[in-house]
Design a protein around this motif. Structure first.
Motif, PDB file in Angstrom:
ATOM      1  N   LEU A   1       0.857  -1.186   0.000  1.00 35.46           N
ATOM      2  CA  LEU A   1       0.000   0.000   0.000  1.00 35.46           C
ATOM      3  C   LEU A   1       0.893   1.235   0.000  1.00 35.46           C
ATOM      4  CD1 LEU A   1      -2.452  -1.184   2.799  1.00 35.46           C
ATOM      5  CD2 LEU A   1      -2.895  -1.194   0.326  1.00 35.46           C
ATOM      6  N   LEU A   2       0.837   2.003  -1.065  1.00 34.29           N
ATOM      7  CA  LEU A   2       1.603   3.236  -1.159  1.00 34.29           C
ATOM      8  C   LEU A   2       0.628   4.389  -1.042  1.00 34.29           C
ATOM      9  CD1 LEU A   2       4.362   4.592  -1.639  1.00 34.29           C
ATOM     10  CD2 LEU A   2       3.851   4.529  -4.095  1.00 34.29           C
ATOM     11  N   GLY A   3       0.609   5.008   0.114  1.00 29.99           N
ATOM     12  CA  GLY A   3      -0.320   6.102   0.352  1.00 29.99           C
ATOM     13  C   GLY A   3       0.302   7.437   0.037  1.00 29.99           C
ATOM     14  N   GLY A   4      -0.551   8.389  -0.274  1.00 31.84           N
ATOM     15  CA  GLY A   4      -0.066   9.737  -0.533  1.00 31.84           C
ATOM     16  C   GLY A   4      -1.106  10.564  -1.245  1.00 31.84           C
ATOM     17  N   SER A   5      -0.771  11.824  -1.417  1.00 32.13           N
ATOM     18  CA  SER A   5      -1.711  12.715  -2.112  1.00 32.13           C
ATOM     19  C   SER A   5      -1.616  12.546  -3.627  1.00 32.13           C
ATOM     20  CB  SER A   5      -1.455  14.174  -1.708  1.00 32.13           C
ATOM     21  OG  SER A   5      -0.126  14.546  -2.029  1.00 32.13           O
ATOM     22  N   PHE A   6      -0.478  12.073  -4.132  1.00 36.50           N
ATOM     23  CA  PHE A   6      -0.290  11.912  -5.581  1.00 36.50           C
ATOM     24  C   PHE A   6      -0.741  13.191  -6.285  1.00 36.50           C
ATOM     25  CE2 PHE A   6      -0.559   7.644  -3.882  1.00 36.50           C
ATOM     26  CZ  PHE A   6       0.468   6.980  -4.529  1.00 36.50           C
ATOM     27  N   ASN A   7      -0.159  14.302  -5.857  1.00 37.63           N
ATOM     28  CA  ASN A   7      -0.611  15.627  -6.275  1.00 37.63           C
ATOM     29  C   ASN A   7       0.474  16.396  -7.022  1.00 37.63           C
ATOM     30  OD1 ASN A   7      -2.428  17.831  -6.369  1.00 37.63           O
ATOM     31  ND2 ASN A   7      -1.525  18.724  -4.541  1.00 37.63           N
ATOM     32  N   PRO A   8       0.896  15.975  -8.204  1.00 37.09           N
ATOM     33  CA  PRO A   8       0.417  14.864  -9.021  1.00 37.09           C
ATOM     34  C   PRO A   8       1.297  13.617  -8.859  1.00 37.09           C
ATOM     35  CG  PRO A   8       1.814  16.255 -10.373  1.00 37.09           C
ATOM     36  CD  PRO A   8       1.776  16.877  -8.984  1.00 37.09           C
ATOM     37  N   ALA A   9       0.790  12.496  -9.372  1.00 34.64           N
ATOM     38  CA  ALA A   9       1.595  11.286  -9.474  1.00 34.64           C
ATOM     39  C   ALA A   9       2.720  11.555 -10.477  1.00 34.64           C
ATOM     40  CB  ALA A   9       0.730  10.125  -9.951  1.00 34.64           C
ATOM     41  N   HIS A  10       3.856  10.861 -10.292  1.00 27.51           N
ATOM     42  CA  HIS A  10       4.999  11.101 -11.176  1.00 27.51           C
ATOM     43  C   HIS A  10       5.904   9.871 -11.237  1.00 27.51           C
ATOM     44  CE1 HIS A  10       7.354  11.697  -7.516  1.00 27.51           C
ATOM     45  NE2 HIS A  10       6.450  12.578  -7.132  1.00 27.51           N
ATOM     46  N   GLN A  11       6.980   9.991 -11.997  1.00 28.64           N
ATOM     47  CA  GLN A  11       7.898   8.874 -12.211  1.00 28.64           C
ATOM     48  C   GLN A  11       8.492   8.351 -10.905  1.00 28.64           C
ATOM     49  OE1 GLN A  11       8.404   7.279 -15.202  1.00 28.64           O
ATOM     50  NE2 GLN A  11       9.483   5.774 -13.945  1.00 28.64           N
ATOM     51  N   GLY A  12       8.693   9.211  -9.930  1.00 29.49           N
ATOM     52  CA  GLY A  12       9.205   8.760  -8.636  1.00 29.49           C
ATOM     53  C   GLY A  12       8.280   7.748  -7.983  1.00 29.49           C
ATOM     54  N   HIS A  13       6.969   7.963  -8.090  1.00 31.22           N
ATOM     55  CA  HIS A  13       6.003   6.994  -7.559  1.00 31.22           C
ATOM     56  C   HIS A  13       6.125   5.660  -8.283  1.00 31.22           C
ATOM     57  CE1 HIS A  13       3.718  10.826  -6.479  1.00 31.22           C
ATOM     58  NE2 HIS A  13       3.974  10.259  -5.316  1.00 31.22           N
ATOM     59  N   ILE A  14       6.305   5.729  -9.593  1.00 30.09           N
ATOM     60  CA  ILE A  14       6.465   4.501 -10.372  1.00 30.09           C
ATOM     61  C   ILE A  14       7.738   3.772  -9.960  1.00 30.09           C
ATOM     62  CG2 ILE A  14       6.844   3.578 -12.698  1.00 30.09           C
ATOM     63  CD1 ILE A  14       5.058   5.896 -13.725  1.00 30.09           C
ATOM     64  N   ASP A  15       8.835   4.510  -9.817  1.00 31.21           N
ATOM     65  CA  ASP A  15      10.107   3.897  -9.426  1.00 31.21           C
ATOM     66  C   ASP A  15      10.006   3.216  -8.062  1.00 31.21           C
ATOM     67  OD1 ASP A  15      11.081   4.923 -11.800  1.00 31.21           O
ATOM     68  OD2 ASP A  15      12.311   6.476 -10.841  1.00 31.21           O
ATOM     69  N   VAL A  16       9.385   3.885  -7.086  1.00 32.40           N
ATOM     70  CA  VAL A  16       9.208   3.305  -5.750  1.00 32.40           C
ATOM     71  C   VAL A  16       8.341   2.051  -5.840  1.00 32.40           C
ATOM     72  CG1 VAL A  16       8.039   3.693  -3.536  1.00 32.40           C
ATOM     73  CG2 VAL A  16       9.623   5.398  -4.420  1.00 32.40           C
ATOM     74  N   THR A  17       7.294   2.114  -6.644  1.00 35.47           N
ATOM     75  CA  THR A  17       6.392   0.972  -6.799  1.00 35.47           C
ATOM     76  C   THR A  17       7.109  -0.227  -7.403  1.00 35.47           C
ATOM     77  OG1 THR A  17       4.480   2.434  -7.004  1.00 35.47           O
ATOM     78  CG2 THR A  17       4.252   0.212  -7.917  1.00 35.47           C
ATOM     79  N   GLN A  18       7.864   0.013  -8.460  1.00 33.06           N
ATOM     80  CA  GLN A  18       8.578  -1.088  -9.106  1.00 33.06           C
ATOM     81  C   GLN A  18       9.621  -1.685  -8.168  1.00 33.06           C
ATOM     82  OE1 GLN A  18       7.656  -2.440 -12.026  1.00 33.06           O
ATOM     83  NE2 GLN A  18       6.027  -0.937 -12.086  1.00 33.06           N
ATOM     84  N   ALA A  19      10.328  -0.840  -7.434  1.00 38.89           N
ATOM     85  CA  ALA A  19      11.311  -1.335  -6.467  1.00 38.89           C
ATOM     86  C   ALA A  19      10.626  -2.145  -5.373  1.00 38.89           C
ATOM     87  CB  ALA A  19      12.091  -0.164  -5.860  1.00 38.89           C
ATOM     88  N   ALA A  20       9.486  -1.674  -4.889  1.00 35.70           N
ATOM     89  CA  ALA A  20       8.764  -2.380  -3.820  1.00 35.70           C
ATOM     90  C   ALA A  20       8.271  -3.741  -4.299  1.00 35.70           C
ATOM     91  CB  ALA A  20       7.593  -1.540  -3.324  1.00 35.70           C
ATOM     92  N   LEU A  21       7.720  -3.804  -5.500  1.00 37.59           N
ATOM     93  CA  LEU A  21       7.251  -5.086  -6.047  1.00 37.59           C
ATOM     94  C   LEU A  21       8.390  -6.100  -6.069  1.00 37.59           C
ATOM     95  CD1 LEU A  21       5.017  -3.727  -8.928  1.00 37.59           C
ATOM     96  CD2 LEU A  21       4.225  -5.343  -7.171  1.00 37.59           C
ATOM     97  N   LYS A  22       9.517  -5.661  -6.555  1.00 37.81           N
ATOM     98  CA  LYS A  22      10.671  -6.556  -6.700  1.00 37.81           C
ATOM     99  C   LYS A  22      11.331  -6.882  -5.360  1.00 37.81           C
ATOM    100  CE  LYS A  22      15.135  -6.889  -9.012  1.00 37.81           C
ATOM    101  NZ  LYS A  22      16.077  -6.235  -9.932  1.00 37.81           N
ATOM    102  N   ARG A  23      11.684  -5.854  -4.609  1.00 44.38           N
ATOM    103  CA  ARG A  23      12.475  -6.064  -3.386  1.00 44.38           C
ATOM    104  C   ARG A  23      11.697  -6.737  -2.266  1.00 44.38           C
ATOM    105  NH1 ARG A  23      17.146  -3.000  -2.813  1.00 44.38           N
ATOM    106  NH2 ARG A  23      17.574  -4.495  -1.160  1.00 44.38           N
ATOM    107  N   PHE A  24      10.398  -6.386  -2.124  1.00 44.33           N
ATOM    108  CA  PHE A  24       9.601  -6.939  -1.029  1.00 44.33           C
ATOM    109  C   PHE A  24       8.785  -8.158  -1.438  1.00 44.33           C
ATOM    110  CE2 PHE A  24       9.859  -2.317   0.312  1.00 44.33           C
ATOM    111  CZ  PHE A  24      10.896  -2.525   1.215  1.00 44.33           C
ATOM    112  N   GLY A  25       8.944  -8.614  -2.665  1.00 44.86           N
ATOM    113  CA  GLY A  25       8.248  -9.828  -3.112  1.00 44.86           C
ATOM    114  C   GLY A  25       6.737  -9.686  -3.121  1.00 44.86           C
ATOM    115  N   LEU A  26       6.255  -8.534  -3.538  1.00 47.12           N
ATOM    116  CA  LEU A  26       4.814  -8.262  -3.522  1.00 47.12           C
ATOM    117  C   LEU A  26       4.151  -8.762  -4.804  1.00 47.12           C
ATOM    118  CD1 LEU A  26       5.019  -4.601  -2.176  1.00 47.12           C
ATOM    119  CD2 LEU A  26       4.534  -6.689  -0.859  1.00 47.12           C
TER     120      LEU A  26
END
Length: 187
Positions: A6-31
């Motif tokens: 669960l990545l919470g935030g205002s996403f005001n606006p969403a950007h590439q940094g959110h994507i990078d964190v998401t991709q890293a989390a999927l891979k590193r944390f085995g989500l």
């Protein structure tokens, strides 16, 4: 059990940094999946974000990974605080092992969050490096208090496999994009 970050935030606006964190989390944390939990507003910020419908629409257009869902759950259930949202999700999705994802910059201020001890004690936390916050795991109050519950980065893929309190900090390539800077520059 399915493992959802669960990545919470205002996403005001969403950007590439959110994507990078998401991709890293999927891979590193085995989500298996990540939900972007778009907040109606942040109690720790004085400025109001853009309308939630606009932020959700933009985020949905930006993220193309089918493992990522943009969610307005906080607006739907009327929560403002992360602990309330997590309590609801844990209660209503018993077949899911959730992991709360956050940047190290948020770990520094976690002790200012409402019911932050409850969060630490009820959901594993995946902490990802952010520019200017690489020391957060050593200096943050939450990190010091829960130091004995930190799992090493080499075991990050097992974060969701054990009960809370449990947290892990991982480094990742840093993206210096920020929603604040995008709003200020009008990009």
């Amino acid at each position: 059990m399915i493992k959802i970050g669960l990545l919470g935030g205002s996403f005001n606006p969403a950007h590439q940094g959110h994507i990078d964190v998401t991709q890293a989390a999927l891979k590193r944390f085995g989500l298996d999946r990540v939900w972007w939990v778009v907040s109606p507003g942040n109690p720790l910020k004085s400025d109001a974000p853009a309308p939630i419908a606009d932020r959700i629409d933009y985020a949905q257009r930006l993220i193309t990974d089918p493992r990522v869902t943009v969610s307005d759950i906080e607006a739907k259930i009327g929560t403002v605080y992360t602990a309330q949202t997590l309590e609801y999700l844990i209660h209503h999705h018993r077949h899911v092992q959730f992991v709360w994802l956050m940047g190290a910059d948020n770990l520094i201020q976690l002790d200012r969050w409402k019911e932050w001890h409850w969060i630490m004690q009820n959901i594993p936390l995946g902490i990802l490096a952010r520019p200017g916050s690489r020391l957060a795991p050593r200096v943050a109050k939450a990190a010091r208090i829960y130091a004995s519950h930190r799992i090493p980065a080499r075991a990050a893929h097992r974060l969701a496999d054990g009960p809370a309190p449990r947290w892990c900090y991982v480094n990742m390539p840093l993206n210096f994009t920020s929603s604040t800077r995008l709003r200020q520059t009008g990009e």
